[in-house]
Design a protein around this motif. Structure first.
Motif, PDB file in Angstrom:
ATOM      1  N   LYS A 155       0.874  -1.169   0.000  1.00 25.28           N
ATOM      2  CA  LYS A 155       0.000   0.000   0.000  1.00 25.28           C
ATOM      3  C   LYS A 155       0.915   1.224   0.000  1.00 25.28           C
ATOM      4  N   VAL A 156       0.784   2.045  -1.041  1.00 29.49           N
ATOM      5  CA  VAL A 156       1.695   3.164  -1.275  1.00 29.49           C
ATOM      6  C   VAL A 156       0.909   4.470  -1.154  1.00 29.49           C
ATOM      7  N   TYR A 157       1.415   5.348  -0.298  1.00 31.51           N
ATOM      8  CA  TYR A 157       0.845   6.685  -0.155  1.00 31.51           C
ATOM      9  C   TYR A 157       1.782   7.685  -0.847  1.00 31.51           C
ATOM     10  N   ILE A 158       1.242   8.391  -1.849  1.00 32.99           N
ATOM     11  CA  ILE A 158       1.972   9.461  -2.552  1.00 32.99           C
ATOM     12  C   ILE A 158       1.401  10.782  -2.060  1.00 32.99           C
ATOM     13  N   ILE A 159       2.170  11.518  -1.278  1.00 32.81           N
ATOM     14  CA  ILE A 159       1.728  12.794  -0.694  1.00 32.81           C
ATOM     15  C   ILE A 159       2.362  13.924  -1.507  1.00 32.81           C
ATOM     16  N   ASP A 160       1.551  14.510  -2.389  1.00 29.97           N
ATOM     17  CA  ASP A 160       2.028  15.589  -3.256  1.00 29.97           C
ATOM     18  C   ASP A 160       1.948  16.926  -2.521  1.00 29.97           C
ATOM     19  N   GLU A 161       2.827  17.860  -2.905  1.00 30.05           N
ATOM     20  CA  GLU A 161       2.930  19.166  -2.238  1.00 30.05           C
ATOM     21  C   GLU A 161       3.103  18.983  -0.739  1.00 30.05           C
ATOM     22  N   ALA A 162       4.076  18.157  -0.379  1.00 33.56           N
ATOM     23  CA  ALA A 162       4.247  17.786   1.033  1.00 33.56           C
ATOM     24  C   ALA A 162       4.605  18.979   1.908  1.00 33.56           C
ATOM     25  N   HIS A 163       5.161  20.022   1.328  1.00 35.81           N
ATOM     26  CA  HIS A 163       5.514  21.177   2.155  1.00 35.81           C
ATOM     27  C   HIS A 163       4.285  21.907   2.688  1.00 35.81           C
ATOM     28  N   MET A 164       3.085  21.570   2.156  1.00 34.63           N
ATOM     29  CA  MET A 164       1.853  22.200   2.640  1.00 34.63           C
ATOM     30  C   MET A 164       1.293  21.518   3.877  1.00 34.63           C
ATOM     31  N   VAL A 165       1.841  20.377   4.274  1.00 35.47           N
ATOM     32  CA  VAL A 165       1.400  19.712   5.501  1.00 35.47           C
ATOM     33  C   VAL A 165       1.825  20.570   6.692  1.00 35.47           C
ATOM     34  N   SER A 166       0.905  20.781   7.604  1.00 42.09           N
ATOM     35  CA  SER A 166       1.213  21.594   8.769  1.00 42.09           C
ATOM     36  C   SER A 166       2.175  20.867   9.709  1.00 42.09           C
ATOM     37  N   PRO A 167       2.903  21.589  10.536  1.00 41.02           N
ATOM     38  CA  PRO A 167       3.781  20.910  11.495  1.00 41.02           C
ATOM     39  C   PRO A 167       3.035  19.937  12.401  1.00 41.02           C
ATOM     40  N   GLN A 168       1.791  20.261  12.769  1.00 36.44           N
ATOM     41  CA  GLN A 168       1.022  19.340  13.589  1.00 36.44           C
ATOM     42  C   GLN A 168       0.690  18.060  12.821  1.00 36.44           C
ATOM     43  N   GLY A 169       0.388  18.218  11.513  1.00 38.44           N
ATOM     44  CA  GLY A 169       0.121  17.035  10.707  1.00 38.44           C
ATOM     45  C   GLY A 169       1.347  16.142  10.564  1.00 38.44           C
ATOM     46  N   PHE A 170       2.516  16.768  10.347  1.00 39.13           N
ATOM     47  CA  PHE A 170       3.752  15.975  10.264  1.00 39.13           C
ATOM     48  C   PHE A 170       4.028  15.264  11.590  1.00 39.13           C
ATOM     49  N   ASN A 171       3.794  15.946  12.681  1.00 43.58           N
ATOM     50  CA  ASN A 171       4.031  15.313  13.980  1.00 43.58           C
ATOM     51  C   ASN A 171       3.078  14.149  14.213  1.00 43.58           C
ATOM     52  N   ALA A 172       1.860  14.256  13.677  1.00 41.09           N
ATOM     53  CA  ALA A 172       0.916  13.151  13.811  1.00 41.09           C
ATOM     54  C   ALA A 172       1.339  11.948  12.974  1.00 41.09           C
ATOM     55  N   LEU A 173       2.051  12.207  11.862  1.00 41.30           N
ATOM     56  CA  LEU A 173       2.526  11.119  10.997  1.00 41.30           C
ATOM     57  C   LEU A 173       3.898  10.593  11.397  1.00 41.30           C
TER      58      LEU A 173
END
Length: 675
Positions: A155-173
């Motif tokens: 199962k492959v997740y392609i996250i485009d425009e990754a710089h738009m993820v908020s710091p809270q979202g990155f911390n959740a991942l």
């Protein structure tokens, strides 16, 4: 009116032929969908089809073939360079039934689903972080990530425009990216990798993508045009590549627009210039040639054409800067066209080579700097035409630039003018006209005053009687002698025939080459050399008349009466290739060192009577003059050998102090004895 869709297909999913048929009780019509965009029709399906990114695709193929795949990847780079496409190819290769392989087989169900134009796979999920970058989206992804894939290996997740993820979202991942389940793979794609938090970057394999080189992109466009069966002119192809700025997607979008508007003759240069808004080469050629010639009328006429044709002044300045860049490279690397450093068609290459001969490297770099500075001023300008005209005015007037670049530009022009218009020693004037007049020596040359060789004694000067003084003074009176004065008109008359065009050189050129002129005078006549190097300076040049200023009346009269002007004219012809009339004036403020100091000319020591250190003893004024004249005999000499017949100012007896004062304008001071 009820409508149905035959074949069980929705309008959102056209048939392979792009034709959808709608039928009803009373009507039947056929819809033909437009083809897909060019960048979608030719989207690569394997890493071998990705152009210009070999530094990324080759390591990925080796990792896939050796089953050394990481659980998370970060693809970064400019827009349109293949990040998302490479992520899809990576997911397709991972889920290929033949895996581990470097390239997908293209035959299995997973490869067909993820192929170009395929329906896609439920196990490969693309997420646009621009609209799903919050902490709630990250939590939802984390909850669904633990479910096993439906039909694929991963199962492959392609996250485009990754710089738009908020710091809270990155911390959740973060925990999921750090320790994912075995069936989970992450691929982040972004144009700004610095905005991805460091804890996520440290857990990924980072592959930076780059802009595609122009030559590689141009060859790729030629292959696409052949596949589309559309002809394209060689001069139009660089414009398309330049408009794309290295982005494959942007370049294909521009090409798609041009191909859609092309007529039966194909994609022409005129069509590309009009649609893309570039400046025609003919207009740039006219501007570059006019600036090189200093033709202000043509330069501002080109500006008027730019405005009247509706072109953007800023775009014109950008195109002019690009042309100057090509000329700078061509001047610095003459074989740039043959080595591939500059990619230009044959006719354009010949035109640029001709333009490069009209500029020097300093002129080109200065012009490029002026245009570049003007581009900065165009931002937010309310009067772009005024800025463009001011830029052209600065290009036309290098003499107003007091910077180092301005001086270098003027030096380029002077050297080019000297090389092209003033040949050295190639004049064909008769030798009799150019030769200096030879003066007739006196009938009876009295012996020269005997100089005392002993430095500790006073010079033994004979006491002249009253009759000798009365007989000598009329002979050295400052009246022009009949021999040298008539020689001046023939020189002036011969100037148009044997010299370069009057005015070809300026006063600055003469002053720069004055040390070389003095060296030539030194070979012709030593007395004239001493006179010019110690008492004269170039002060003016008008037409074919060169004005020389001397420090006092005695020096001026000595210069005129001795015929030194003829020797100077001969030296000027030898060095500069010109025949000028010499005019001598008196100016006590002249500084001969201002003209003679450059180029390292060897000027003699001034014939002063001041004492000089020589073995601890003083040197008398006559001895100093003798040393300046390089006379090897320090003591009394033979009168016949001491008198130079070419130097009529070496008069018969008399007081040496009066001779020095009258002829050289010197003032003799008392001698210092060291006894």
């Amino acid at each position: 009116m009820s409508k149905s869709i035959r074949g069980g297909r929705d309008l959102r999913h056209p048939t392979p032929t792009g034709r959808v048929t709608l039928s009803g009780a009373a009507t039947r019509l056929t819809c033909v969908d437009a083809p897909l965009a060019l960048y979608r029709r030719y989207r690569p399906e394997t890493f071998a089809e990705v152009i210009g990114q070999e530094h990324v695709t080759d390591p990925l193929r080796h990792a896939l073939g050796g089953n050394k795949v990481n659980h998370a990847y970060l693809f970064s780079g400019p827009r349109g360079c293949g990040k998302t496409t490479s992520a899809r190819i990576l997911a397709r290769t991972l889920n290929c039934e033949q895996a581990p392989v470097a390239d997908p087989c293209g035959e299995c169900q997973s490869c067909r689903d993820l192929a170009r134009g395929g329906p896609g796979s439920v196990d490969v999920i693309e997420i646009d972080a621009a609209s799903h970058g919050g902490v709630d989206d990250a939590r939802d992804l984390r909850e669904r990530a633990f479910f096993a894939p439906v039909s694929s290996r991963y199962k492959v997740y392609i996250i485009d425009e990754a710089h738009m993820v908020s710091p809270q979202g990155f911390n959740a991942l973060l925990k999921l990216v750090e320790e994912p389940p075995p069936h989970l793979k992450f691929i982040f794609a972004t144009t700004e990798p610095d905005k991805v938090i460091g804890t996520i970057r440290s857990r990924t394999h980072h592959y930076p993508f780059r802009l595609v080189p122009p030559k590689t992109l141009g060859d790729y466009l030629l292959r696409l045009c052949e596949a589309e069966q559309v002809s394209i002119q060689p001069t139009a192809l660089p414009l398309v590549v330049r408009a794309g700025a290295g982005s494959v997607r942007d370049t294909l979008s521009v090409l798609d627009q041009l191909l859609g508007g092309a007529g039966p003759e194909g994609l022409t240069y005129e069509l590309a210039v009009q649609l893309l808004g570039y400046t025609p080469d003919s207009l740039l050629d006219e501007m570059v040639d006019a600036v090189a010639a200093g033709d202000g009328g043509t330069v501002f006429g080109v500006v008027d054409k730019v405005i009247e044709s509706g072109q953007d002044p800023r775009r014109f300045a950008e195109d002019l800067l690009q042309r100057l860049r090509d000329l700078v490279i061509l001047v610095a690397v003459p074989d740039a066209l043959t080595t591939g450093l500059l990619e230009l068609p044959g006719d354009r290459a010949a035109s640029l080579q001709q333009q490069a001969t009209r500029y020097g490297p300093s002129e080109l770099t200065r012009a490029a700097d002026i245009v570049n500075d003007a581009l900065m001023e165009f931002r937010g300008a309310t009067a772009p035409r005024l800025l463009l005209e001011l830029m052209c005015a600065r290009l036309l007037v290098p003499t107003a630039d007091s910077t180092a670049q301005g001086f270098a530009a003027r030096l380029d022009r002077i050297e080019r003018r000297l090389a092209m218009g003033v040949p050295a020693a190639e004049q064909a004037a008769p030798a009799a006209t150019q030769a200096p007049a030879v003066e007739t020596p006196p009938a009876e040359a009295p012996p020269a005053p005997p100089w005392d060789a002993s430095p500790s004694k006073e010079p033994a000067a004979p006491e002249p009687d009253q009759d000798s003084q009365e007989r000598t003074v009329p002979e050295v009176a400052p009246e022009p002698s009949p021999a040298p004065v008539p020689a001046a008109p023939p020189v002036t008359a011969a100037a148009p025939a044997g010299a370069a065009e009057p005015g070809a050189l300026g006063i600055a050129d003469v002053r720069r080459l004055w040390p070389q002129v003095l060296e030539a005078v030194k070979e012709l006549r030593r007395f004239t050399w001493i006179m010019l190097s110690q008492n004269a300076q170039v002060v003016g040049l008008e037409g074919a008349t060169l004005t020389i200023a001397l420090v006092n009346t005695g020096a001026r009269d000595s210069f005129v009466n001795s015929g030194s002007a003829d020797f100077l004219s001969t030296a000027l012809e030898q060095v500069l290739g010109v025949s000028w009339r010499i005019e001598a004036i008196v100016d006590p403020s002249v500084d001969p060192k201002a003209d003679a100091s450059p180029v390292g000319a060897s000027a003699p020591q001034p014939p002063s009577s001041a004492p000089r250190a020589s073995g601890g003893r003083g040197m008398t004024a006559p001895a100093a003059v003798r040393e300046a004249m390089n006379d090897p005999s320090p003591g009394p000499v033979d009168p016949d050998a001491a008198v130079d017949l070419d130097d009529p100012v070496v008069d018969s007896g008399g007081d040496p102090e009066q001779l020095l004062s009258r002829e050289l304008g010197a003032r003799v001071i008392d001698e210092i004895s060291h006894d």
